[in-house]
Design a protein around this motif. Structure first.
Motif, PDB file in Angstrom:
ATOM      1  N   TYR A  20      87.400 -68.246 -69.511  1.00 55.35           N
ATOM      2  CA  TYR A  20      87.197 -67.028 -68.729  1.00 55.35           C
ATOM      3  C   TYR A  20      86.421 -65.977 -69.520  1.00 55.35           C
ATOM      4  N   GLU A  21      86.615 -65.939 -70.816  1.00 56.42           N
ATOM      5  CA  GLU A  21      85.872 -64.975 -71.629  1.00 56.42           C
ATOM      6  C   GLU A  21      84.395 -65.342 -71.697  1.00 56.42           C
ATOM      7  N   VAL A  22      84.092 -66.653 -71.650  1.00 59.25           N
ATOM      8  CA  VAL A  22      82.700 -67.085 -71.535  1.00 59.25           C
ATOM      9  C   VAL A  22      82.113 -66.565 -70.225  1.00 59.25           C
ATOM     10  N   SER A  23      82.865 -66.733 -69.137  1.00 64.82           N
ATOM     11  CA  SER A  23      82.407 -66.280 -67.828  1.00 64.82           C
ATOM     12  C   SER A  23      82.172 -64.777 -67.812  1.00 64.82           C
ATOM     13  N   GLU A  24      83.054 -64.025 -68.448  1.00 63.28           N
ATOM     14  CA  GLU A  24      82.921 -62.566 -68.471  1.00 63.28           C
ATOM     15  C   GLU A  24      81.693 -62.133 -69.260  1.00 63.28           C
ATOM     16  N   ALA A  25      81.420 -62.796 -70.379  1.00 61.70           N
ATOM     17  CA  ALA A  25      80.228 -62.464 -71.169  1.00 61.70           C
ATOM     18  C   ALA A  25      78.963 -62.718 -70.357  1.00 61.70           C
ATOM     19  N   ILE A  26      78.969 -63.792 -69.578  1.00 63.67           N
ATOM     20  CA  ILE A  26      77.822 -64.089 -68.715  1.00 63.67           C
ATOM     21  C   ILE A  26      77.671 -63.006 -67.659  1.00 63.67           C
ATOM     22  N   HIS A  27      78.787 -62.610 -67.050  1.00 67.46           N
ATOM     23  CA  HIS A  27      78.749 -61.561 -66.025  1.00 67.46           C
ATOM     24  C   HIS A  27      78.203 -60.257 -66.598  1.00 67.46           C
ATOM     25  N   GLN A  28      78.568 -59.956 -67.835  1.00 62.09           N
ATOM     26  CA  GLN A  28      78.125 -58.714 -68.468  1.00 62.09           C
ATOM     27  C   GLN A  28      76.693 -58.811 -68.973  1.00 62.09           C
ATOM     28  N   GLY A  29      76.115 -59.995 -68.943  1.00 60.16           N
ATOM     29  CA  GLY A  29      74.770 -60.168 -69.481  1.00 60.16           C
ATOM     30  C   GLY A  29      74.725 -59.983 -70.993  1.00 60.16           C
ATOM     31  N   ASP A  30      75.844 -60.263 -71.646  1.00 57.59           N
ATOM     32  CA  ASP A  30      75.982 -60.043 -73.086  1.00 57.59           C
ATOM     33  C   ASP A  30      75.711 -61.357 -73.823  1.00 57.59           C
ATOM     34  N   MET A  31      74.455 -61.580 -74.218  1.00 59.69           N
ATOM     35  CA  MET A  31      74.094 -62.835 -74.861  1.00 59.69           C
ATOM     36  C   MET A  31      74.719 -62.966 -76.249  1.00 59.69           C
ATOM     37  N   ASP A  32      74.823 -61.868 -76.972  1.00 64.12           N
ATOM     38  CA  ASP A  32      75.465 -61.911 -78.290  1.00 64.12           C
ATOM     39  C   ASP A  32      76.948 -62.260 -78.121  1.00 64.12           C
ATOM     40  N   GLY A  33      77.573 -61.620 -77.145  1.00 66.14           N
ATOM     41  CA  GLY A  33      78.971 -61.927 -76.864  1.00 66.14           C
ATOM     42  C   GLY A  33      79.146 -63.349 -76.365  1.00 66.14           C
ATOM     43  N   LEU A  34      78.181 -63.836 -75.586  1.00 67.00           N
ATOM     44  CA  LEU A  34      78.255 -65.205 -75.076  1.00 67.00           C
ATOM     45  C   LEU A  34      78.231 -66.209 -76.217  1.00 67.00           C
ATOM     46  N   ALA A  35      77.386 -65.950 -77.219  1.00 64.18           N
ATOM     47  CA  ALA A  35      77.342 -66.847 -78.379  1.00 64.18           C
ATOM     48  C   ALA A  35      78.706 -66.895 -79.061  1.00 64.18           C
ATOM     49  N   ASP A  36      79.364 -65.734 -79.197  1.00 64.63           N
ATOM     50  CA  ASP A  36      80.700 -65.690 -79.799  1.00 64.63           C
ATOM     51  C   ASP A  36      81.713 -66.459 -78.953  1.00 64.63           C
ATOM     52  N   GLU A  37      81.680 -66.213 -77.641  1.00 67.77           N
ATOM     53  CA  GLU A  37      82.679 -66.819 -76.766  1.00 67.77           C
ATOM     54  C   GLU A  37      82.485 -68.333 -76.642  1.00 67.77           C
ATOM     55  N   LEU A  38      81.233 -68.779 -76.642  1.00 67.35           N
ATOM     56  CA  LEU A  38      80.998 -70.226 -76.617  1.00 67.35           C
ATOM     57  C   LEU A  38      81.525 -70.876 -77.897  1.00 67.35           C
ATOM     58  N   GLY A  39      81.406 -70.159 -79.007  1.00 67.31           N
ATOM     59  CA  GLY A  39      81.977 -70.662 -80.256  1.00 67.31           C
ATOM     60  C   GLY A  39      83.488 -70.778 -80.163  1.00 67.31           C
ATOM     61  N   ASP A  40      84.119 -69.749 -79.572  1.00 66.56           N
ATOM     62  CA  ASP A  40      85.578 -69.792 -79.395  1.00 66.56           C
ATOM     63  C   ASP A  40      85.988 -70.943 -78.487  1.00 66.56           C
ATOM     64  N   LEU A  41      85.189 -71.185 -77.450  1.00 65.64           N
ATOM     65  CA  LEU A  41      85.504 -72.289 -76.534  1.00 65.64           C
ATOM     66  C   LEU A  41      85.314 -73.638 -77.227  1.00 65.64           C
ATOM     67  N   GLN A  42      84.263 -73.734 -78.049  1.00 67.12           N
ATOM     68  CA  GLN A  42      84.041 -74.977 -78.800  1.00 67.12           C
ATOM     69  C   GLN A  42      85.194 -75.232 -79.768  1.00 67.12           C
ATOM     70  N   LEU A  43      85.723 -74.167 -80.334  1.00 65.34           N
ATOM     71  CA  LEU A  43      86.868 -74.312 -81.232  1.00 65.34           C
ATOM     72  C   LEU A  43      88.041 -74.968 -80.512  1.00 65.34           C
ATOM     73  N   GLN A  44      88.223 -74.632 -79.233  1.00 61.92           N
ATOM     74  CA  GLN A  44      89.316 -75.218 -78.473  1.00 61.92           C
ATOM     75  C   GLN A  44      89.143 -76.731 -78.326  1.00 61.92           C
ATOM     76  N   VAL A  45      87.902 -77.171 -78.097  1.00 61.61           N
ATOM     77  CA  VAL A  45      87.622 -78.605 -78.004  1.00 61.61           C
ATOM     78  C   VAL A  45      87.961 -79.288 -79.328  1.00 61.61           C
ATOM     79  N   ILE A  46      87.540 -78.672 -80.414  1.00 60.28           N
ATOM     80  CA  ILE A  46      87.821 -79.233 -81.741  1.00 60.28           C
ATOM     81  C   ILE A  46      89.319 -79.246 -82.019  1.00 60.28           C
ATOM     82  N   PHE A  47      90.002 -78.162 -81.658  1.00 58.56           N
ATOM     83  CA  PHE A  47      91.441 -78.047 -81.901  1.00 58.56           C
ATOM     84  C   PHE A  47      92.180 -79.212 -81.224  1.00 58.56           C
TER      85      PHE A  47
END
Length: 245
Positions: A41-68
């Motif tokens: 959901y945080e990835v979705s919110e960053a996209i909605h906000q048009g925040d590309m820097d934030g999107l890079a952070d949130e995609l990293g957090d989401l990738q961490l979940q896959v690794i976890f």
């Protein structure tokens, strides 16, 4: 070290029972699952906000979940990260035979036909099989209704869905206790989702937008110097002004 390998190495170190992190090392699939949903959901919110820097952070957090999850699965011998990648690669190639195979045409219809064929190989043969329980309730209702509609179990047009809303409202009014009211309110929400489907509206996204609109307007009136002391009529007047703006 490449980014993905580095992240896997970090997670394995954090999960070490002797020298790892006291929090990460004791987590389970069940305790991590809510964070996985939250990060999506945080990835979705960053996209909605048009925040590309934030999107890079949130995609990293989401990738961490896959690794976890993958590292935890590796620890018990269930599967590895390579298995995860192999399965998604196989699935994408299988569902795009017009790109990776001999099919002449593709499109959403072909995708759905292939998914339907895959479901026939599952133990659960219901048309509703595979609709995840963890989905948000509105989104899950929408998916359940779409699946049922493919079998012919559907109103012929939106008028049936509208009539069902009126019926459920009447049943909610007639409910005699809290349990009945909860049940009838659930039926009403389900009926509203059904109408949204007929109107080609994504009910989950529509409610997200309504939430954002409410939050923006409320924050506006909350910041007004007269808000705190205003009675309900006064607050409602401020709300109407905020709507005009």
């Amino acid at each position: 070290m490449m980014g993905l390998d580095r992240l896997v190495a970090i997670m394995r170190r954090l999960r070490d029972k002797k020298t790892g992190c006291e929090w990460d090392s004791v987590q389970t699939f069940e305790t991590i699952a809510p964070y996985t949903i939250e990060e999506a959901y945080e990835v979705s919110e960053a996209i909605h906000q048009g925040d590309m820097d934030g999107l890079a952070d949130e995609l990293g957090d989401l990738q961490l979940q896959v690794i976890f999850h993958s590292v935890m699965a590796e620890e018990i011998g269930a599967f590895t990260l390579d298995d995860v990648f192999d399965r998604i690669c196989d699935k994408m190639e299988r569902r795009h035979p017009h790109i990776f195979g001999d099919a002449k045409q593709g499109g959403h219809q072909l995708w759905e036909e292939i998914k339907a064929a895959e479901r026939k190989e599952m133990d659960d043969q219901s048309a509703l099989a595979g609709v995840a329980l963890a989905l948000p309730a509105l989104e899950r209702a929408q998916k359940l209704q779409k699946r049922a509609a493919r079998t012919g179990f559907d109103w012929p047009d939106a008028s049936g869905a509208k009539a069902k809303i009126a019926e459920e409202l009447a049943e909610l009014e007639a409910a005699g206790n809290d349990a009945e009211r909860e049940e009838e309110l659930g039926d009403l929400l389900f009926a509203v989702v059904n109408l949204a489907r007929f109107l080609k509206v994504d009910s989950e996204e529509a409610l997200r937008k309504a939430n954002r609109k409410f939050e923006k307007r409320f924050r506006t009136i909350e910041a007004h110097p007269d808000f705190a002391e205003a009675d309900l009529d006064g607050k409602e007047a401020l709300w109407r002004e905020a709507k005009k703006a």
